[in-house]
Design a protein around this motif. Structure first.
Motif, PDB file in Angstrom:
ATOM      1  N   LEU A   1       0.862  -1.540   0.056  1.00 41.88           N
ATOM      2  CA  LEU A   1       0.163   0.192  -0.163  1.00 41.88           C
ATOM      3  C   LEU A   1       1.145   1.249  -0.058  1.00 41.88           C
ATOM      4  CD1 LEU A   1      -2.558  -1.184   2.789  1.00 41.88           C
ATOM      5  CD2 LEU A   1      -3.241  -0.260   0.237  1.00 41.88           C
ATOM      6  N   LEU A   2       1.989   0.946   0.728  1.00 44.18           N
ATOM      7  CA  LEU A   2       3.055   2.447   0.772  1.00 44.18           C
ATOM      8  C   LEU A   2       3.615   2.851  -0.282  1.00 44.18           C
ATOM      9  CD1 LEU A   2       4.098   1.713   4.348  1.00 44.18           C
ATOM     10  CD2 LEU A   2       2.878   3.976   3.665  1.00 44.18           C
ATOM     11  N   GLU A   3       3.861   0.763  -1.506  1.00 44.48           N
ATOM     12  CA  GLU A   3       4.526   1.473  -2.470  1.00 44.48           C
ATOM     13  C   GLU A   3       3.888   1.667  -3.535  1.00 44.48           C
ATOM     14  OE1 GLU A   3       8.003  -1.423  -2.016  1.00 44.48           O
ATOM     15  OE2 GLU A   3       5.689  -2.446  -3.219  1.00 44.48           O
ATOM     16  N   LEU A   4       2.270   1.314  -3.261  1.00 45.33           N
ATOM     17  CA  LEU A   4       1.196   1.864  -4.698  1.00 45.33           C
ATOM     18  C   LEU A   4       1.084   3.637  -4.205  1.00 45.33           C
ATOM     19  CD1 LEU A   4      -2.107  -0.529  -4.043  1.00 45.33           C
ATOM     20  CD2 LEU A   4       0.036  -0.556  -6.692  1.00 45.33           C
ATOM     21  N   GLN A   5       0.969   4.207  -3.083  1.00 44.34           N
ATOM     22  CA  GLN A   5       1.039   5.228  -2.697  1.00 44.34           C
ATOM     23  C   GLN A   5       2.213   6.846  -2.979  1.00 44.34           C
ATOM     24  OE1 GLN A   5      -1.935   5.482  -1.813  1.00 44.34           O
ATOM     25  NE2 GLN A   5      -1.917   7.003  -0.007  1.00 44.34           N
ATOM     26  N   MET A   6       3.552   5.975  -2.697  1.00 47.01           N
ATOM     27  CA  MET A   6       4.998   6.842  -3.186  1.00 47.01           C
ATOM     28  C   MET A   6       4.511   6.396  -4.981  1.00 47.01           C
ATOM     29  SD  MET A   6       8.966   5.585  -1.812  1.00 47.01           S
ATOM     30  CE  MET A   6       9.257   4.873  -2.846  1.00 47.01           C
ATOM     31  N   ASN A   7       4.268   5.567  -5.503  1.00 43.45           N
ATOM     32  CA  ASN A   7       4.380   5.364  -6.879  1.00 43.45           C
ATOM     33  C   ASN A   7       3.399   6.237  -7.931  1.00 43.45           C
ATOM     34  OD1 ASN A   7       6.438   3.602  -6.895  1.00 43.45           O
ATOM     35  ND2 ASN A   7       5.384   2.034  -7.217  1.00 43.45           N
TER      36      ASN A   7
ATOM     37  N   TYR B   1       3.555  14.402  -9.740  1.00 40.99           N
ATOM     38  CA  TYR B   1       4.973  13.979  -8.783  1.00 40.99           C
ATOM     39  C   TYR B   1       4.789  15.287  -7.169  1.00 40.99           C
ATOM     40  CZ  TYR B   1       9.863  15.327  -8.079  1.00 40.99           C
ATOM     41  OH  TYR B   1      11.008  15.440  -7.248  1.00 40.99           O
ATOM     42  N   ASN B   2       5.025  14.946  -6.055  1.00 37.83           N
ATOM     43  CA  ASN B   2       4.648  15.736  -5.385  1.00 37.83           C
ATOM     44  C   ASN B   2       5.970  15.001  -4.416  1.00 37.83           C
ATOM     45  OD1 ASN B   2       4.522  16.217  -3.061  1.00 37.83           O
ATOM     46  ND2 ASN B   2       2.711  16.849  -2.950  1.00 37.83           N
ATOM     47  N   PRO B   3       7.004  15.645  -4.485  1.00 34.72           N
ATOM     48  CA  PRO B   3       8.024  14.806  -4.040  1.00 34.72           C
ATOM     49  C   PRO B   3       7.691  15.248  -2.054  1.00 34.72           C
ATOM     50  CG  PRO B   3       8.946  17.347  -5.400  1.00 34.72           C
ATOM     51  CD  PRO B   3       7.616  16.980  -5.125  1.00 34.72           C
ATOM     52  N   GLU B   4       7.337  15.475  -1.427  1.00 28.73           N
ATOM     53  CA  GLU B   4       6.702  15.862  -0.714  1.00 28.73           C
ATOM     54  C   GLU B   4       6.199  14.622   0.090  1.00 28.73           C
ATOM     55  OE1 GLU B   4       8.002  17.740   2.390  1.00 28.73           O
ATOM     56  OE2 GLU B   4       9.422  18.201   0.831  1.00 28.73           O
ATOM     57  N   LYS B   5       5.627  13.836  -0.778  1.00 22.46           N
ATOM     58  CA  LYS B   5       4.281  13.276  -0.645  1.00 22.46           C
ATOM     59  C   LYS B   5       5.459  11.735  -0.681  1.00 22.46           C
ATOM     60  CE  LYS B   5       0.104  14.395  -0.356  1.00 22.46           C
ATOM     61  NZ  LYS B   5      -0.656  14.102   1.426  1.00 22.46           N
ATOM     62  N   ILE B   6       6.259  11.579  -1.872  1.00 24.09           N
ATOM     63  CA  ILE B   6       7.325  11.123  -1.766  1.00 24.09           C
ATOM     64  C   ILE B   6       8.077  10.502  -0.847  1.00 24.09           C
ATOM     65  CG2 ILE B   6       9.090   9.938  -3.726  1.00 24.09           C
ATOM     66  CD1 ILE B   6       7.790  11.726  -5.404  1.00 24.09           C
ATOM     67  N   LYS B   7       8.872  11.851  -0.184  1.00 22.39           N
ATOM     68  CA  LYS B   7       9.614  11.892   0.444  1.00 22.39           C
ATOM     69  C   LYS B   7       8.722  10.944   2.321  1.00 22.39           C
ATOM     70  CE  LYS B   7      12.539  14.328   3.305  1.00 22.39           C
ATOM     71  NZ  LYS B   7      12.913  15.961   3.501  1.00 22.39           N
TER      72      LYS B   7
ATOM     73  N   GLN C   1       7.983   6.317   5.564  1.00 20.51           N
ATOM     74  CA  GLN C   1       7.582   5.227   6.446  1.00 20.51           C
ATOM     75  C   GLN C   1       7.916   3.848   5.828  1.00 20.51           C
ATOM     76  OE1 GLN C   1       2.940   5.706   6.471  1.00 20.51           O
ATOM     77  NE2 GLN C   1       2.930   7.862   7.345  1.00 20.51           N
ATOM     78  N   LEU C   2       8.359   3.759   4.703  1.00 24.07           N
ATOM     79  CA  LEU C   2       8.779   2.118   4.099  1.00 24.07           C
ATOM     80  C   LEU C   2       9.781   1.932   4.697  1.00 24.07           C
ATOM     81  CD1 LEU C   2       7.854   2.818   0.215  1.00 24.07           C
ATOM     82  CD2 LEU C   2       6.932   0.847   1.993  1.00 24.07           C
TER      83      LEU C   2
END
Length: 197
Positions: free
Chosen positions: A126-132, A139-145, A150-151
């Protein structure tokens, strides 16, 4: 063709029965068992539709059936958020939106699932899906971070995955396309170095 007509007949009958039940049940409070049975009926209907889709390349997705399944799972979650099945309902909502290609809604419901059930069984996926999503789609660097951190906080995370997330954080200023270019140039430099040896 007869099978397709049969499937649609089942769905029409099912919808008609559901409408009648909704009219009579509108005065009664929903029950856990009743909502679970309703969700199971919809799951069975979707399975029949998916089986037909596999057999027929001309098959068109019945979006109404998917939305009905989503609504039934939402009803369960909203009526019984403390019940253990609410986690499953949230997971189904996110998955069904993903199947409908309504990714923004899928993201929203995955976030709800991760917030309400931080130890959910498929947390890494789920976290990977969110990050992807925030890497490829929006594209949102803050959300990716946020999701990468969390991962990385997960105990017993495989070393290969840890390395991927750390690499992504190291190059958070790059879009996904720029990151691919960087990786390709690094690989080319590695090959050239090995050829020199």
């Amino acid at each position: 063709m007869k099978k397709l007509i049969f499937v649609f007949g089942i769905l029409l009958t099912f919808t008609a029965c559901t409408d009648q039940n909704a009219d009579t049940a509108s005065n009664e409070a929903p029950t856990i068992e009743g909502l679970k049975a309703s969700i199971k009926e919809m799951d069975d209907s979707l399975k029949v539709l998916m089986d037909e889709a596999v057999k027929s390349p001309e098959y068109k997705m019945n979006r109404v059936a998917y939305h009905e399944a989503i609504n039934r799972n939402k009803d369960f979650y909203h009526n019984f958020p403390e019940d253990p099945y609410a986690e499953t309902a949230l997971d189904k909502i996110a998955a069904l939106y993903l199947q409908l290609n309504v990714e923004s809604e899928s993201v929203k419901w995955r976030d709800t699932l991760l917030t309400k059930y931080p130890d959910t069984k498929n947390k890494i996926g789920l976290l990977e899906l969110q990050m992807n999503y925030y890497d490829f789609n929006e594209y949102n660097p803050e959300k990716i971070k946020f999701y990468a951190n969390q991962l990385l906080a997960i105990e017993n995370l495989p070393a290969e995955k840890r390395e991927q997330y750390e690499f992504r954080l190291k190059h958070i200023d790059k879009t996904f396309e720029e990151l691919i270019e960087l990786q390709l140039s690094d690989e080319n430099m590695l090959v050239e170095t090995e050829e020199v040896k």
